[in-house]
Write an enzyme that holds these catalytic residues in place. Structure first.
Site, short mmCIF file in Angstrom:
data_model
loop_
_atom_site.label_atom_id
_atom_site.label_comp_id
_atom_site.label_asym_id
_atom_site.label_seq_id
_atom_site.Cartn_x
_atom_site.Cartn_y
_atom_site.Cartn_z
N LYS A 252 0.88 -1.18 0.00
CA LYS A 252 0.00 0.00 0.00
C LYS A 252 0.91 1.22 0.00
O LYS A 252 1.48 1.57 1.04
CB LYS A 252 -0.92 0.00 1.22
N ARG A 257 -3.51 8.47 -5.68
CA ARG A 257 -4.13 7.54 -6.62
C ARG A 257 -4.43 8.27 -7.92
O ARG A 257 -5.00 9.35 -7.92
CB ARG A 257 -5.44 7.03 -6.02
N ARG A 272 -8.43 10.57 -7.15
CA ARG A 272 -9.40 9.72 -6.49
C ARG A 272 -10.77 10.39 -6.39
O ARG A 272 -11.80 9.74 -6.44
CB ARG A 272 -8.85 9.41 -5.10
N GLU A 302 -0.56 4.34 -8.38
CA GLU A 302 -0.26 5.25 -7.29
C GLU A 302 0.99 6.02 -7.71
O GLU A 302 2.03 5.41 -8.00
CB GLU A 302 -0.03 4.43 -6.00
N PHE A 342 -1.45 -0.67 -10.45
CA PHE A 342 -2.03 -1.80 -9.73
C PHE A 342 -3.32 -2.34 -10.34
O PHE A 342 -3.82 -3.36 -9.90
CB PHE A 342 -2.22 -1.50 -8.23
N ARG A 417 -17.19 0.48 -1.60
CA ARG A 417 -16.24 -0.01 -0.61
C ARG A 417 -16.68 -1.44 -0.29
O ARG A 417 -17.50 -1.66 0.58
CB ARG A 417 -16.32 0.86 0.65
N LYS A 423 -7.63 -3.20 3.54
CA LYS A 423 -6.34 -2.55 3.77
C LYS A 423 -5.87 -2.86 5.18
O LYS A 423 -6.67 -2.82 6.12
CB LYS A 423 -6.41 -1.05 3.51
P1 AMP Z 1 -7.20 4.88 2.26
O1 AMP Z 1 -6.90 6.21 1.60
O2 AMP Z 1 -6.51 4.69 3.56
O3 AMP Z 1 -8.68 4.57 2.28
O4 AMP Z 1 -6.57 3.75 1.30
C1 AMP Z 1 -6.91 3.56 -0.02
C2 AMP Z 1 -5.89 4.23 -0.94
O5 AMP Z 1 -4.67 3.52 -0.92
C3 AMP Z 1 -6.26 4.21 -2.40
O6 AMP Z 1 -7.16 5.22 -2.73
C4 AMP Z 1 -4.92 4.38 -3.09
O7 AMP Z 1 -4.63 5.76 -3.22
C5 AMP Z 1 -3.94 3.84 -2.09
N1 AMP Z 1 -3.19 2.65 -2.54
C6 AMP Z 1 -1.88 2.46 -2.32
N2 AMP Z 1 -1.47 1.29 -2.79
C7 AMP Z 1 -2.53 0.69 -3.35
C8 AMP Z 1 -2.74 -0.56 -4.00
N3 AMP Z 1 -1.75 -1.45 -4.15
N4 AMP Z 1 -3.99 -0.85 -4.42
C9 AMP Z 1 -5.00 0.02 -4.24
N5 AMP Z 1 -4.86 1.23 -3.64
C10 AMP Z 1 -3.64 1.56 -3.19
#
Ligand code: AMP
Length: 588
Positions: A252, A257, A272, A302, A342, A417, A423
């Site tokens: 991650k 994004r 995003r 990313e 990704f 979602r 995650k």
């Molecule tokens: P969060 O912002 O904590 O909800 O986490 C989701 C975000 O992680 C996504 O919107 C992406 O920007 C980021 N991200 C980083 N690595 C990845 C990955 N391998 N696959 C999907 N999203 C990723």
């Protein structure tokens, strides 16, 4: 279509906060709307003229609107300012001023929705030195022919102060009822919206082609697809429980994004939140077509800032230096990046959304050639807690935030979602150190050093069931002077007179904001609260949940939609988890 029909509906909608009533008014409005005007109505309802990703902004300043009112009413600017100050809303001030005028003149023409829309469009497109004068001319010509009520809504749309509190979901409910007779059909509309991000286009399709047309809705290159999101898990054990025997784990990365739309040499990038961000990444635009073995593709990646000498990943905040109006070329050199792919959502004329993850990843590896700039996000297949832990360790050591876990046999669920992606961030393993992303809904004026700025913010979590923003805490610590100034600036654009109906708070703030901004906070504990509304009645009757000793982490999450903020379900999980930890400790 007469604009008065729309103005009457807007007037009724402004006076209610109930979702059912809002839906009913919308259904009536669609019933009175000719097919070829539906999309315009949908944009105007949202205070827009085109979908967000096209980046067409009305951008009319109050001063300019006042000049237009002065011109059509024959009053001085001073008089208009006076009325504005009295009422706190320029639309209402205009109503008052123009009322006096209409008592003495005849209306020349009935204005139509089409005319208002076309004029707003022209205003948005105006550029250059004479544009201000032209804008005044266009606005005052509309105001000349408008009734006072119509004028007030034209101004609200122009100034971006139309605050109806109608969520996209409510519009979709109403479209389903109006054109298919049943709310049940919203699912099909949602799908069409998820693959196009254009509610106007979806509305036009349901009105002209019916449900079938919407069901056959296809991805269009350069119309962003709403991104798939991940639920969070807190441990390797929970990951296995939820994902099954075998699944993919990816790093991650802590960047931005980016959804890339590519056709030959033509490239567009969307964030995003579906803003067109192509201008911040001229390096991606230039280099990616060369790394791609496809004529057409929509890919997700990313973008991550790197240390050029060592190739190490740098934190997200580094990338924000690129968000500037001028001298982008310099920022590109100063803040180099890599683009880490990704997913693939579209390939040579065909949607890939229904293809399972395993095949999509294969395709991705086939069509993106790796080089210094374009990379595949590191991925491995995991089976055991040990596998996950090892890969998580590697990911953290490379400067990443944790892992994304993805089911191998599942499609890409645009705009939702789901449970297919999870995650796992390292910080979640330390339960109470967990951070939350919360929505700023109100503020209290500062005292002492903070006079003239907001001293404390009122924050909310997102309630998915009711689609509302529920108060969860006040936060006043963790702010540097610089951040206070920055927040004050961002928030001053979001101040509202009438509290947005999606806000659920018993606490009264000095100022209310449109719920649009997400910030990150940490807290020492989650407690039951008689005042706050988050997860009200879930743990105990008449009590909600609140954060104790919340602290702003300094992160303003501009890339997040408010619907992506921490949900009440997550807050309840955290609350229970902390109880469990306390209980386990007491047994030790
Ligand atoms: P969060 O912002 O904590 O909800 O986490 C989701 C975000 O992680 C996504 O919107 C992406 O920007 C980021 N991200 C980083 N690595 C990845 C990955 N391998 N696959 C999907 N999203 C990723």
């Amino acid at each position: 279509m007469k604009f008065s029909i729309l103005a009457d509906s807007l007037n009724k909608m402004e006076l209610t906060a109930k979702r059912l009533e809002l839906t009913q008014y919308l259904v009536e409005l669609f019933g009175n709307t000719p097919q070829d005007v539906v999309s315009k109505i949908v944009y105007l309802l949202q205070g827009k003229i085109r979908p967000d990703f096209e980046g067409i902004e009305l951008g009319v300043a109050e001063k300019l609107a006042m000049k237009a009112i002065a011109k059509s009413s024959g009053n001085t600017i001073k008089k208009i300012e006076e009325e504005y100050r009295k009422r706190g809303d320029l639309g209402q001030a205009a109503t008052k001023i123009l009322e006096k005028k209409t008592q003495t003149t005849f209306l020349v023409e009935n204005i139509t929705v089409e005319r208002v829309y076309e004029t707003l469009f022209k205003i948005a497109k105006l550029e250059g030195t004479r544009s201000q004068d032209m804008k005044i001319k266009y606005i005052s010509s509309l105001l000349n022919d408008a009734t006072p009520l119509e004028a007030s809504y034209i101004l609200k749309i122009l100034l971006g102060t139309l605050r109806l509190g109608v969520a996209e979901n409510t519009v979709m409910d109403a479209l389903a009822i109006a054109y298919t007779g049943s709310k049940e059909n919203r699912k099909a509309l949602e799908h069409a919206y998820n693959v196009s991000s254009d509610l106007g286009k979806v509305a036009e399709t349901i009105a002209s082609k019916g449900l079938k047309g919407v069901e056959e809705f296809e991805i269009t290159l350069f119309n962003p697809i709403r991104p798939m999101l991940a639920d969070r898990v807190k441990s390797e054990e929970e990951s296995i429980e939820k994902m099954g025997i075998e699944f993919a784990a990816e790093y991650k990365l802590d960047g931005e994004r980016v959804q890339l739309h590519v056709e030959g040499e033509k490239v567009a990038l969307f964030s995003r939140s579906l803003e067109n961000i192509s201008k911040y990444y001229p390096d991606i635009i230039e280099k990616i077509p060369k790394a791609l073995l496809a004529d057409q593709a929509i890919l997700e990646a990313e973008a991550v800032a790197i240390n050029e000498n060592t190739g190490e990943f740098l934190p997200f905040q580094e990338l924000m230096h690129r968000r500037r109006k001028y001298k982008i070329e310099k920022a590109v050199l100063q803040y180099p990046i890599t683009v880490n792919f990704f997913d693939v959502l579209y390939y040579n004329g065909k949607s890939c959304l229904e293809i399972e993850y395993r095949q999509r990843r294969k395709l991705l590896e086939k069509i993106v050639k790796e080089d210094d700039f374009a990379k595949h996000v590191p991925m491995t297949i995991v089976k055991t807690e040990n596998d996950i832990e090892d890969f998580l360790e590697n990911s953290i050591n490379s400067g990443c935030e944790g892992l994304m876990l993805k089911m191998l046999d599942k499609p890409y669920q645009a705009g939702s979602r789901g449970k297919y992606w999870l995650k796992l961030k390292r910080e979640y393993r330390n339960e109470l150190g967990d951070s939350l992303d919360l929505i700023v809904i109100g503020a209290f004026f500062g005292k002492g050093r903070r006079t003239g700025r907001y001293g404390t913010l009122l924050l909310a979590s997102y309630d998915e069931d009711t689609d509302t923003f529920t108060s969860i805490c006040k936060v006043g610590t963790g702010f540097t002077d610089e951040k206070l100034d920055q927040l004050y600036q961002i928030l001053s654009d979001k101040v509202t007179i009438k509290r947005n109906p999606r806000i659920d708070s018993e606490m009264e703030a000095d100022v209310w904001f449109e719920p649009e901004l997400v910030i990150e906070v940490v807290a020492s504990e989650i407690t039951l609260s008689p005042i706050h509304k988050a997860a009200r009645d879930v743990i105990r009757k008449d009590a909600g949940l609140a954060l104790r000793f919340p602290k702003f982490t300094g992160k303003i999450r501009v890339e997040k939609f408010v619907e992506d903020a921490s949900t009440n379900e997550e807050v309840v999980t955290l609350y229970k988890l902390q109880k469990k930890v306390a209980h386990d400790k007491s047994l030790m």
